[in-house]
Design a protein around this motif. Structure first.
Motif, mmCIF file in Angstrom:
data_model
loop_
_atom_site.group_PDB
_atom_site.id
_atom_site.type_symbol
_atom_site.label_atom_id
_atom_site.label_comp_id
_atom_site.label_asym_id
_atom_site.label_seq_id
_atom_site.Cartn_x
_atom_site.Cartn_y
_atom_site.Cartn_z
ATOM 1 N N LYS A 188 23.040 17.496 12.662
ATOM 2 C CA LYS A 188 23.926 16.799 13.245
ATOM 3 C C LYS A 188 23.652 15.611 13.861
ATOM 4 O O LYS A 188 22.512 15.398 14.289
ATOM 5 C CB LYS A 188 24.488 17.757 14.487
ATOM 6 C CG LYS A 188 25.883 17.126 14.988
ATOM 7 C CD LYS A 188 26.498 18.254 16.061
ATOM 8 C CE LYS A 188 27.513 17.825 16.487
ATOM 9 N NZ LYS A 188 28.565 18.561 17.573
ATOM 10 N N HIS A 248 26.550 32.245 8.885
ATOM 11 C CA HIS A 248 27.269 31.271 9.316
ATOM 12 C C HIS A 248 28.245 31.631 10.514
ATOM 13 O O HIS A 248 28.599 30.786 11.114
ATOM 14 C CB HIS A 248 28.221 30.811 8.122
ATOM 15 C CG HIS A 248 27.376 30.116 6.918
ATOM 16 N ND1 HIS A 248 27.766 30.207 5.720
ATOM 17 C CD2 HIS A 248 25.951 29.655 7.100
ATOM 18 C CE1 HIS A 248 26.727 29.467 4.968
ATOM 19 N NE2 HIS A 248 25.606 29.273 5.729
ATOM 20 N N TYR A 260 25.211 23.139 7.813
ATOM 21 C CA TYR A 260 24.213 24.415 7.761
ATOM 22 C C TYR A 260 23.649 24.248 6.340
ATOM 23 O O TYR A 260 24.701 24.264 5.350
ATOM 24 C CB TYR A 260 25.123 25.572 8.278
ATOM 25 C CG TYR A 260 25.284 25.427 9.642
ATOM 26 C CD1 TYR A 260 24.509 26.162 10.503
ATOM 27 C CD2 TYR A 260 26.556 24.992 9.985
ATOM 28 C CE1 TYR A 260 24.816 26.091 11.733
ATOM 29 C CE2 TYR A 260 26.955 25.106 11.152
ATOM 30 C CZ TYR A 260 26.182 25.671 12.072
ATOM 31 O OH TYR A 260 26.621 25.722 13.550
ATOM 32 N N ARG A 310 20.052 23.474 10.771
ATOM 33 C CA ARG A 310 21.389 22.887 11.439
ATOM 34 C C ARG A 310 21.239 21.236 11.711
ATOM 35 O O ARG A 310 20.587 21.081 12.791
ATOM 36 C CB ARG A 310 21.868 23.606 12.553
ATOM 37 C CG ARG A 310 22.497 25.279 12.604
ATOM 38 C CD ARG A 310 22.679 25.673 13.934
ATOM 39 N NE ARG A 310 21.592 26.248 14.601
ATOM 40 C CZ ARG A 310 21.881 26.453 15.820
ATOM 41 N NH1 ARG A 310 22.972 26.604 16.556
ATOM 42 N NH2 ARG A 310 20.550 26.876 16.464
ATOM 43 N N SER A 314 26.244 31.268 13.668
ATOM 44 C CA SER A 314 25.696 29.905 13.916
ATOM 45 C C SER A 314 27.037 28.787 14.279
ATOM 46 O O SER A 314 27.069 27.940 14.928
ATOM 47 C CB SER A 314 24.888 29.472 13.107
ATOM 48 O OG SER A 314 25.484 29.562 11.834
ATOM 49 N N GLY A 315 28.196 29.431 13.612
ATOM 50 C CA GLY A 315 29.322 28.358 13.617
ATOM 51 C C GLY A 315 30.098 28.648 14.659
ATOM 52 O O GLY A 315 30.955 27.635 14.779
ATOM 53 N N TYR A 329 28.017 20.490 13.007
ATOM 54 C CA TYR A 329 26.662 20.680 12.167
ATOM 55 C C TYR A 329 26.857 20.871 10.959
ATOM 56 O O TYR A 329 28.003 21.636 10.363
ATOM 57 C CB TYR A 329 26.097 21.860 13.052
ATOM 58 C CG TYR A 329 25.368 21.751 14.258
ATOM 59 C CD1 TYR A 329 26.137 22.182 15.563
ATOM 60 C CD2 TYR A 329 24.089 21.138 14.279
ATOM 61 C CE1 TYR A 329 25.346 21.781 16.535
ATOM 62 C CE2 TYR A 329 23.581 21.095 15.596
ATOM 63 C CZ TYR A 329 24.048 21.073 16.877
ATOM 64 O OH TYR A 329 23.496 21.243 18.019
ATOM 65 N N GLU A 338 17.703 18.142 14.221
ATOM 66 C CA GLU A 338 17.786 19.151 13.308
ATOM 67 C C GLU A 338 17.208 20.385 14.027
ATOM 68 O O GLU A 338 16.180 20.356 14.623
ATOM 69 C CB GLU A 338 17.085 18.767 11.911
ATOM 70 C CG GLU A 338 16.907 20.001 10.998
ATOM 71 C CD GLU A 338 16.329 19.536 9.540
ATOM 72 O OE1 GLU A 338 15.211 19.800 9.502
ATOM 73 O OE2 GLU A 338 17.025 19.039 8.766
#
Length: 705
Positions: free
Chosen positions: A94, A137, A77, A92, A140-141, A75, A107
């Motif tokens: 991808k 981050h 960000y 996000r 979400s990461g 993704y 998205e």
């Protein structure tokens, strides 16, 4: 439900906005419900429209478009302010490849407007801003929620230079709080194991802070708390003098809080905790959802045991790391197919539940249902004597308490343990026992464990778990009460009332329904005797009898003996045969009707117009009363075919000299139509719900004394 369907459902129900577009043409291919609501989209008109026009209000591709930065690997960000919604979003992006090779852009947009507005005053404090972004981050990461939250707490703990950073969650009942995640400085003793299942009343003062001001900073526990308070007694042993905390809300309900102990830096910035709570809540909700999905995918819905999926996963782990010793019990239910064919799948399900219950009680550690009638119980790293003791307990359960007989293959091994081979060997041993069972069994159909089921039912009746309710019948012309129907109910362990369709089929299939039928008859006769002595008994009460009971030899004499005990005449009882009577052949039904009516009872056919009823039944038995099924009554005036059947069915009853009765009357319209068609009697929620005998007496009989 397939994995793709589950993923689509989660995406559509998420509070986050999500859309899919073609990265080459910018055409919108999909938006979830959150996008539809947020942008006020109607129908499917947005499909095929450029994403920049629908979502940004532009007539050309966005100058900040990230299509050229996207890959299928990970993704991207970034944050963006949407001019249409006037809100900030964490985005996000991808690329995904659809079946067929087409690339699309996904998205996902998380609303961070509150967080952004809250942190505007921090715009000149670069360290705080960077910390917040690192937290976002991190959450979400990371694919693994536990890893993400633990890293987040280390960032927050370092930012405040605190001894500990932690997350507490409130239990589903809202009565207890527990420390679910914790980060500590190297020199600080972890406390998470000591902070489980704490009464939520211990943080009453914090709750007030959470409600009135949100996040808070307790500067000195020693100065502000009473030494005898629960709050102080929790904090003092942990050497906590100051702390900061921010609540996690789900609507207006507190779901948890995040906090730090003994912060030494940035103590004026409590808003950082508040800003991160939204993202933590999202990750916790995701974790709970995944846990629920995992539980569903690993649990057998009928027995609650581990299913084949969990069994295969657990066995794979054992093969990789074999235990020091292992005992195996392999079970196969005897006669399940015969029981299903003879007594119905509901009874077969009860057999399966019964075997699963016994296995779980005796081998609670690792128990699985791996097939329709196959179970496996494993005992890991336990001595042979304990395994043998449990096997004997299982055999005693099979002999005395189980609804189903079963064949068992057992095997215990120590030292060089090979789990898969050992289980296969137990399966073979079970097969040998199974063959012995079939070789010793005759071909006649015998009811499995009828004695056990009968004993359980008698115990429940003696314990007062069954109740009789009365639903009054009314003259549809005069409105006068014209008798009642006796209905049986069962009281659940939690005090709830269990309807008959939950237990009658089981007892019918088990051949023990007679105990329930005669219990209801005895109760009705007892009431009639009491009310007659008070001078206000109704003329007749209908009592339901199963076809299983009615087919007993001399059933009418058994019924009369009960009536004689209470001094009741057969004319006061209407024998109402249940819907399954329609499965009987006409000759059998005619013989039963002749015996029942010959003994002086009136005879009623229940649920006429349902799936089992047919016209031949009317001529075979000569019923005194025909009761039209509620499924037919509720369609009167709504569905033409039902109206025709009801109208002409009532006319047919009149021609046969049979009294028509309508069940399930719930509306005035139904009442008026039935009265117009000439229906004599009726019952249903429009008049009264089923009620206990005492309530029936007070409402309909007491004023007639």
């Amino acid at each position: 439900m397939q994995r793709e369907q589950i993923a689509a459902l989660i995406a559509d129900e998420s509070e986050n906005m999500a859309y899919v577009a073609d990265p080459s043409t910018y055409e919108l291919l999909y938006v979830n419900k959150a996008v539809v609501r947020g942008f006020g989209l109607c129908g499917d008109a947005y499909l095929g429209q450029p994403c920049y026009r629908v979502l940004q209000g532009l007539e050309a591709p966005c100058p900040f478009c990230t299509n050229h930065l996207l890959t299928t690997e990970k993704y991207l960000y970034w944050k963006h302010y949407n001019p249409i919604l006037k809100q900030y979003y964490l985005l996000r992006d991808k690329l995904f490849k659809l079946p067929g090779g087409r690339l699309v852009r996904l998205e996902i947009c998380t609303d961070i407007t509150d967080s952004e507005n809250t942190n505007l005053h921090l715009q000149n404090q670069l360290t705080t801003e960077e910390t917040l972004l690192r937290c976002v981050h991190t959450l979400s990461g990371e694919d693994d929620t536990d890893t993400a939250i633990n890293k987040l707490l280390s960032i927050i703990g370092g930012y405040y230079q605190a001894d500990r950073a932690y997350l507490f969650e409130v239990d589903p009942g809202g009565q207890m709080i527990s420390n679910s995640y914790e980060w500590c400085q190297e020199q600080v003793q972890p406390q998470i194991e000591n902070l489980q299942q704490i009464p939520i009343t211990a943080i009453d003062r914090w709750m007030e802070y959470f409600t009135t001001q949100g996040e808070f900073f307790l500067t000195s526990a020693g100065k502000t708390l009473q030494p005898d308070s629960i709050e102080y007694q929790i904090l003092a042993p942990q050497k906590i003098d100051s702390l900061m905390a921010a609540p996690l809300w789900e609507g207006e309900t507190l779901s948890g809080f995040i906090g730090v102990d003994n912060p030494a830096a940035n103590t004026g910035e409590t808003h950082l905790l508040k800003s991160i709570t939204y993202f933590i809540k999202e990750d916790i909700q995701k974790r709970h959802l995944l846990e629920q999905l995992k539980e569903l995918s690993y649990t057998d819905g009928l027995t609650g045991l581990g299913n084949r999926h969990q069994y295969i996963s657990f066995l794979a782990g054992l093969d990789k790391a074999p235990p020091r010793s292992m005992g195996v019990v392999f079970i196969d239910i005897n006669g399940l197919k015969v029981a299903n064919d003879s007594f119905g799948h509901q009874y077969g399900d009860e057999m399966i539940r019964s075997v699963g219950h016994g296995l779980r009680e005796i081998f609670p550690e690792h128990t699985f249902r791996i097939g329709g009638d196959e179970f496996v119980g494993l005992l890991i790293d336990v001595e042979r004597e304990e395994f043998d003791r449990r096997v004997e307990a299982l055999r005693r359960y099979e002999a005395k308490d189980s609804l189903a007989g079963f064949s068992i293959g057992v095997n215990w091994s120590a030292g060089q343990v090979h789990p898969s081979q050992q289980i296969s060997y137990s399966d073979n041993l079970m097969y040998v026992e199974k063959q012995a069972y079939y070789n010793s069994s005759t071909h006649r159909i015998r009811h499995p464990r009828r004695g056990v089921l009968s004993q359980e039912l008698k115990k429940a009746l003696d314990a007062g778990e069954f109740m009789v309710y009365l639903q009054p019948k009314f003259d549809l012309v005069t409105g006068a009460m014209a008798g009642a129907e006796a209905l049986v109910r069962r009281r659940g362990s939690d005090g709830s009332v269990i309807p008959p369709d939950r237990f009658i089929p089981l007892y019918e299939a088990g051949g023990v329904i007679r105990h329930v039928d005669f219990f209801v008859l005895r109760t009705v006769c007892k009431w009639l005797k009491e009310w007659r002595e008070k001078g206000c008994a109704p003329e007749q009460i209908a009592v339901n009898f199963s076809r299983i009971t009615l087919m007993e030899h001399g059933v009418e004499e058994k019924m009369k003996s009960i009536l004689q005990r209470y001094g009741i005449t057969p004319g006061q009882i209407i024998v109402e045969v249940t819907e399954s009577t329609g499965k009987m052949d006409g000759v059998s039904l005619g013989d039963i009707a002749q015996q029942i009516k010959g003994a002086g009872f009136s005879l009623s056919l229940d649920d006429f117009g349902s799936q089992y009823s047919n016209l031949s039944v009317l001529t075979a038995a000569g019923f005194d009363e025909i009761k039209f099924d509620r499924s037919l009554v509720e369609e009167i005036g709504q569905q033409p075919q039902a109206t025709v059947v009801a109208k002409h069915g009532i006319s047919l009853c009149q021609d046969l000299g049979t009294t028509p009765v309508a069940e399930g009357i719930e509306t005035v319209q139904q009442l008026l139509l039935l009265r117009t068609y000439g229906c004599k009697l009726g019952q249903g929620f429009h008049f009264a719900h089923p009620m206990p005998g005492e309530e029936f007496y007070q409402r309909y009989l007491a004023n007639k004394q």
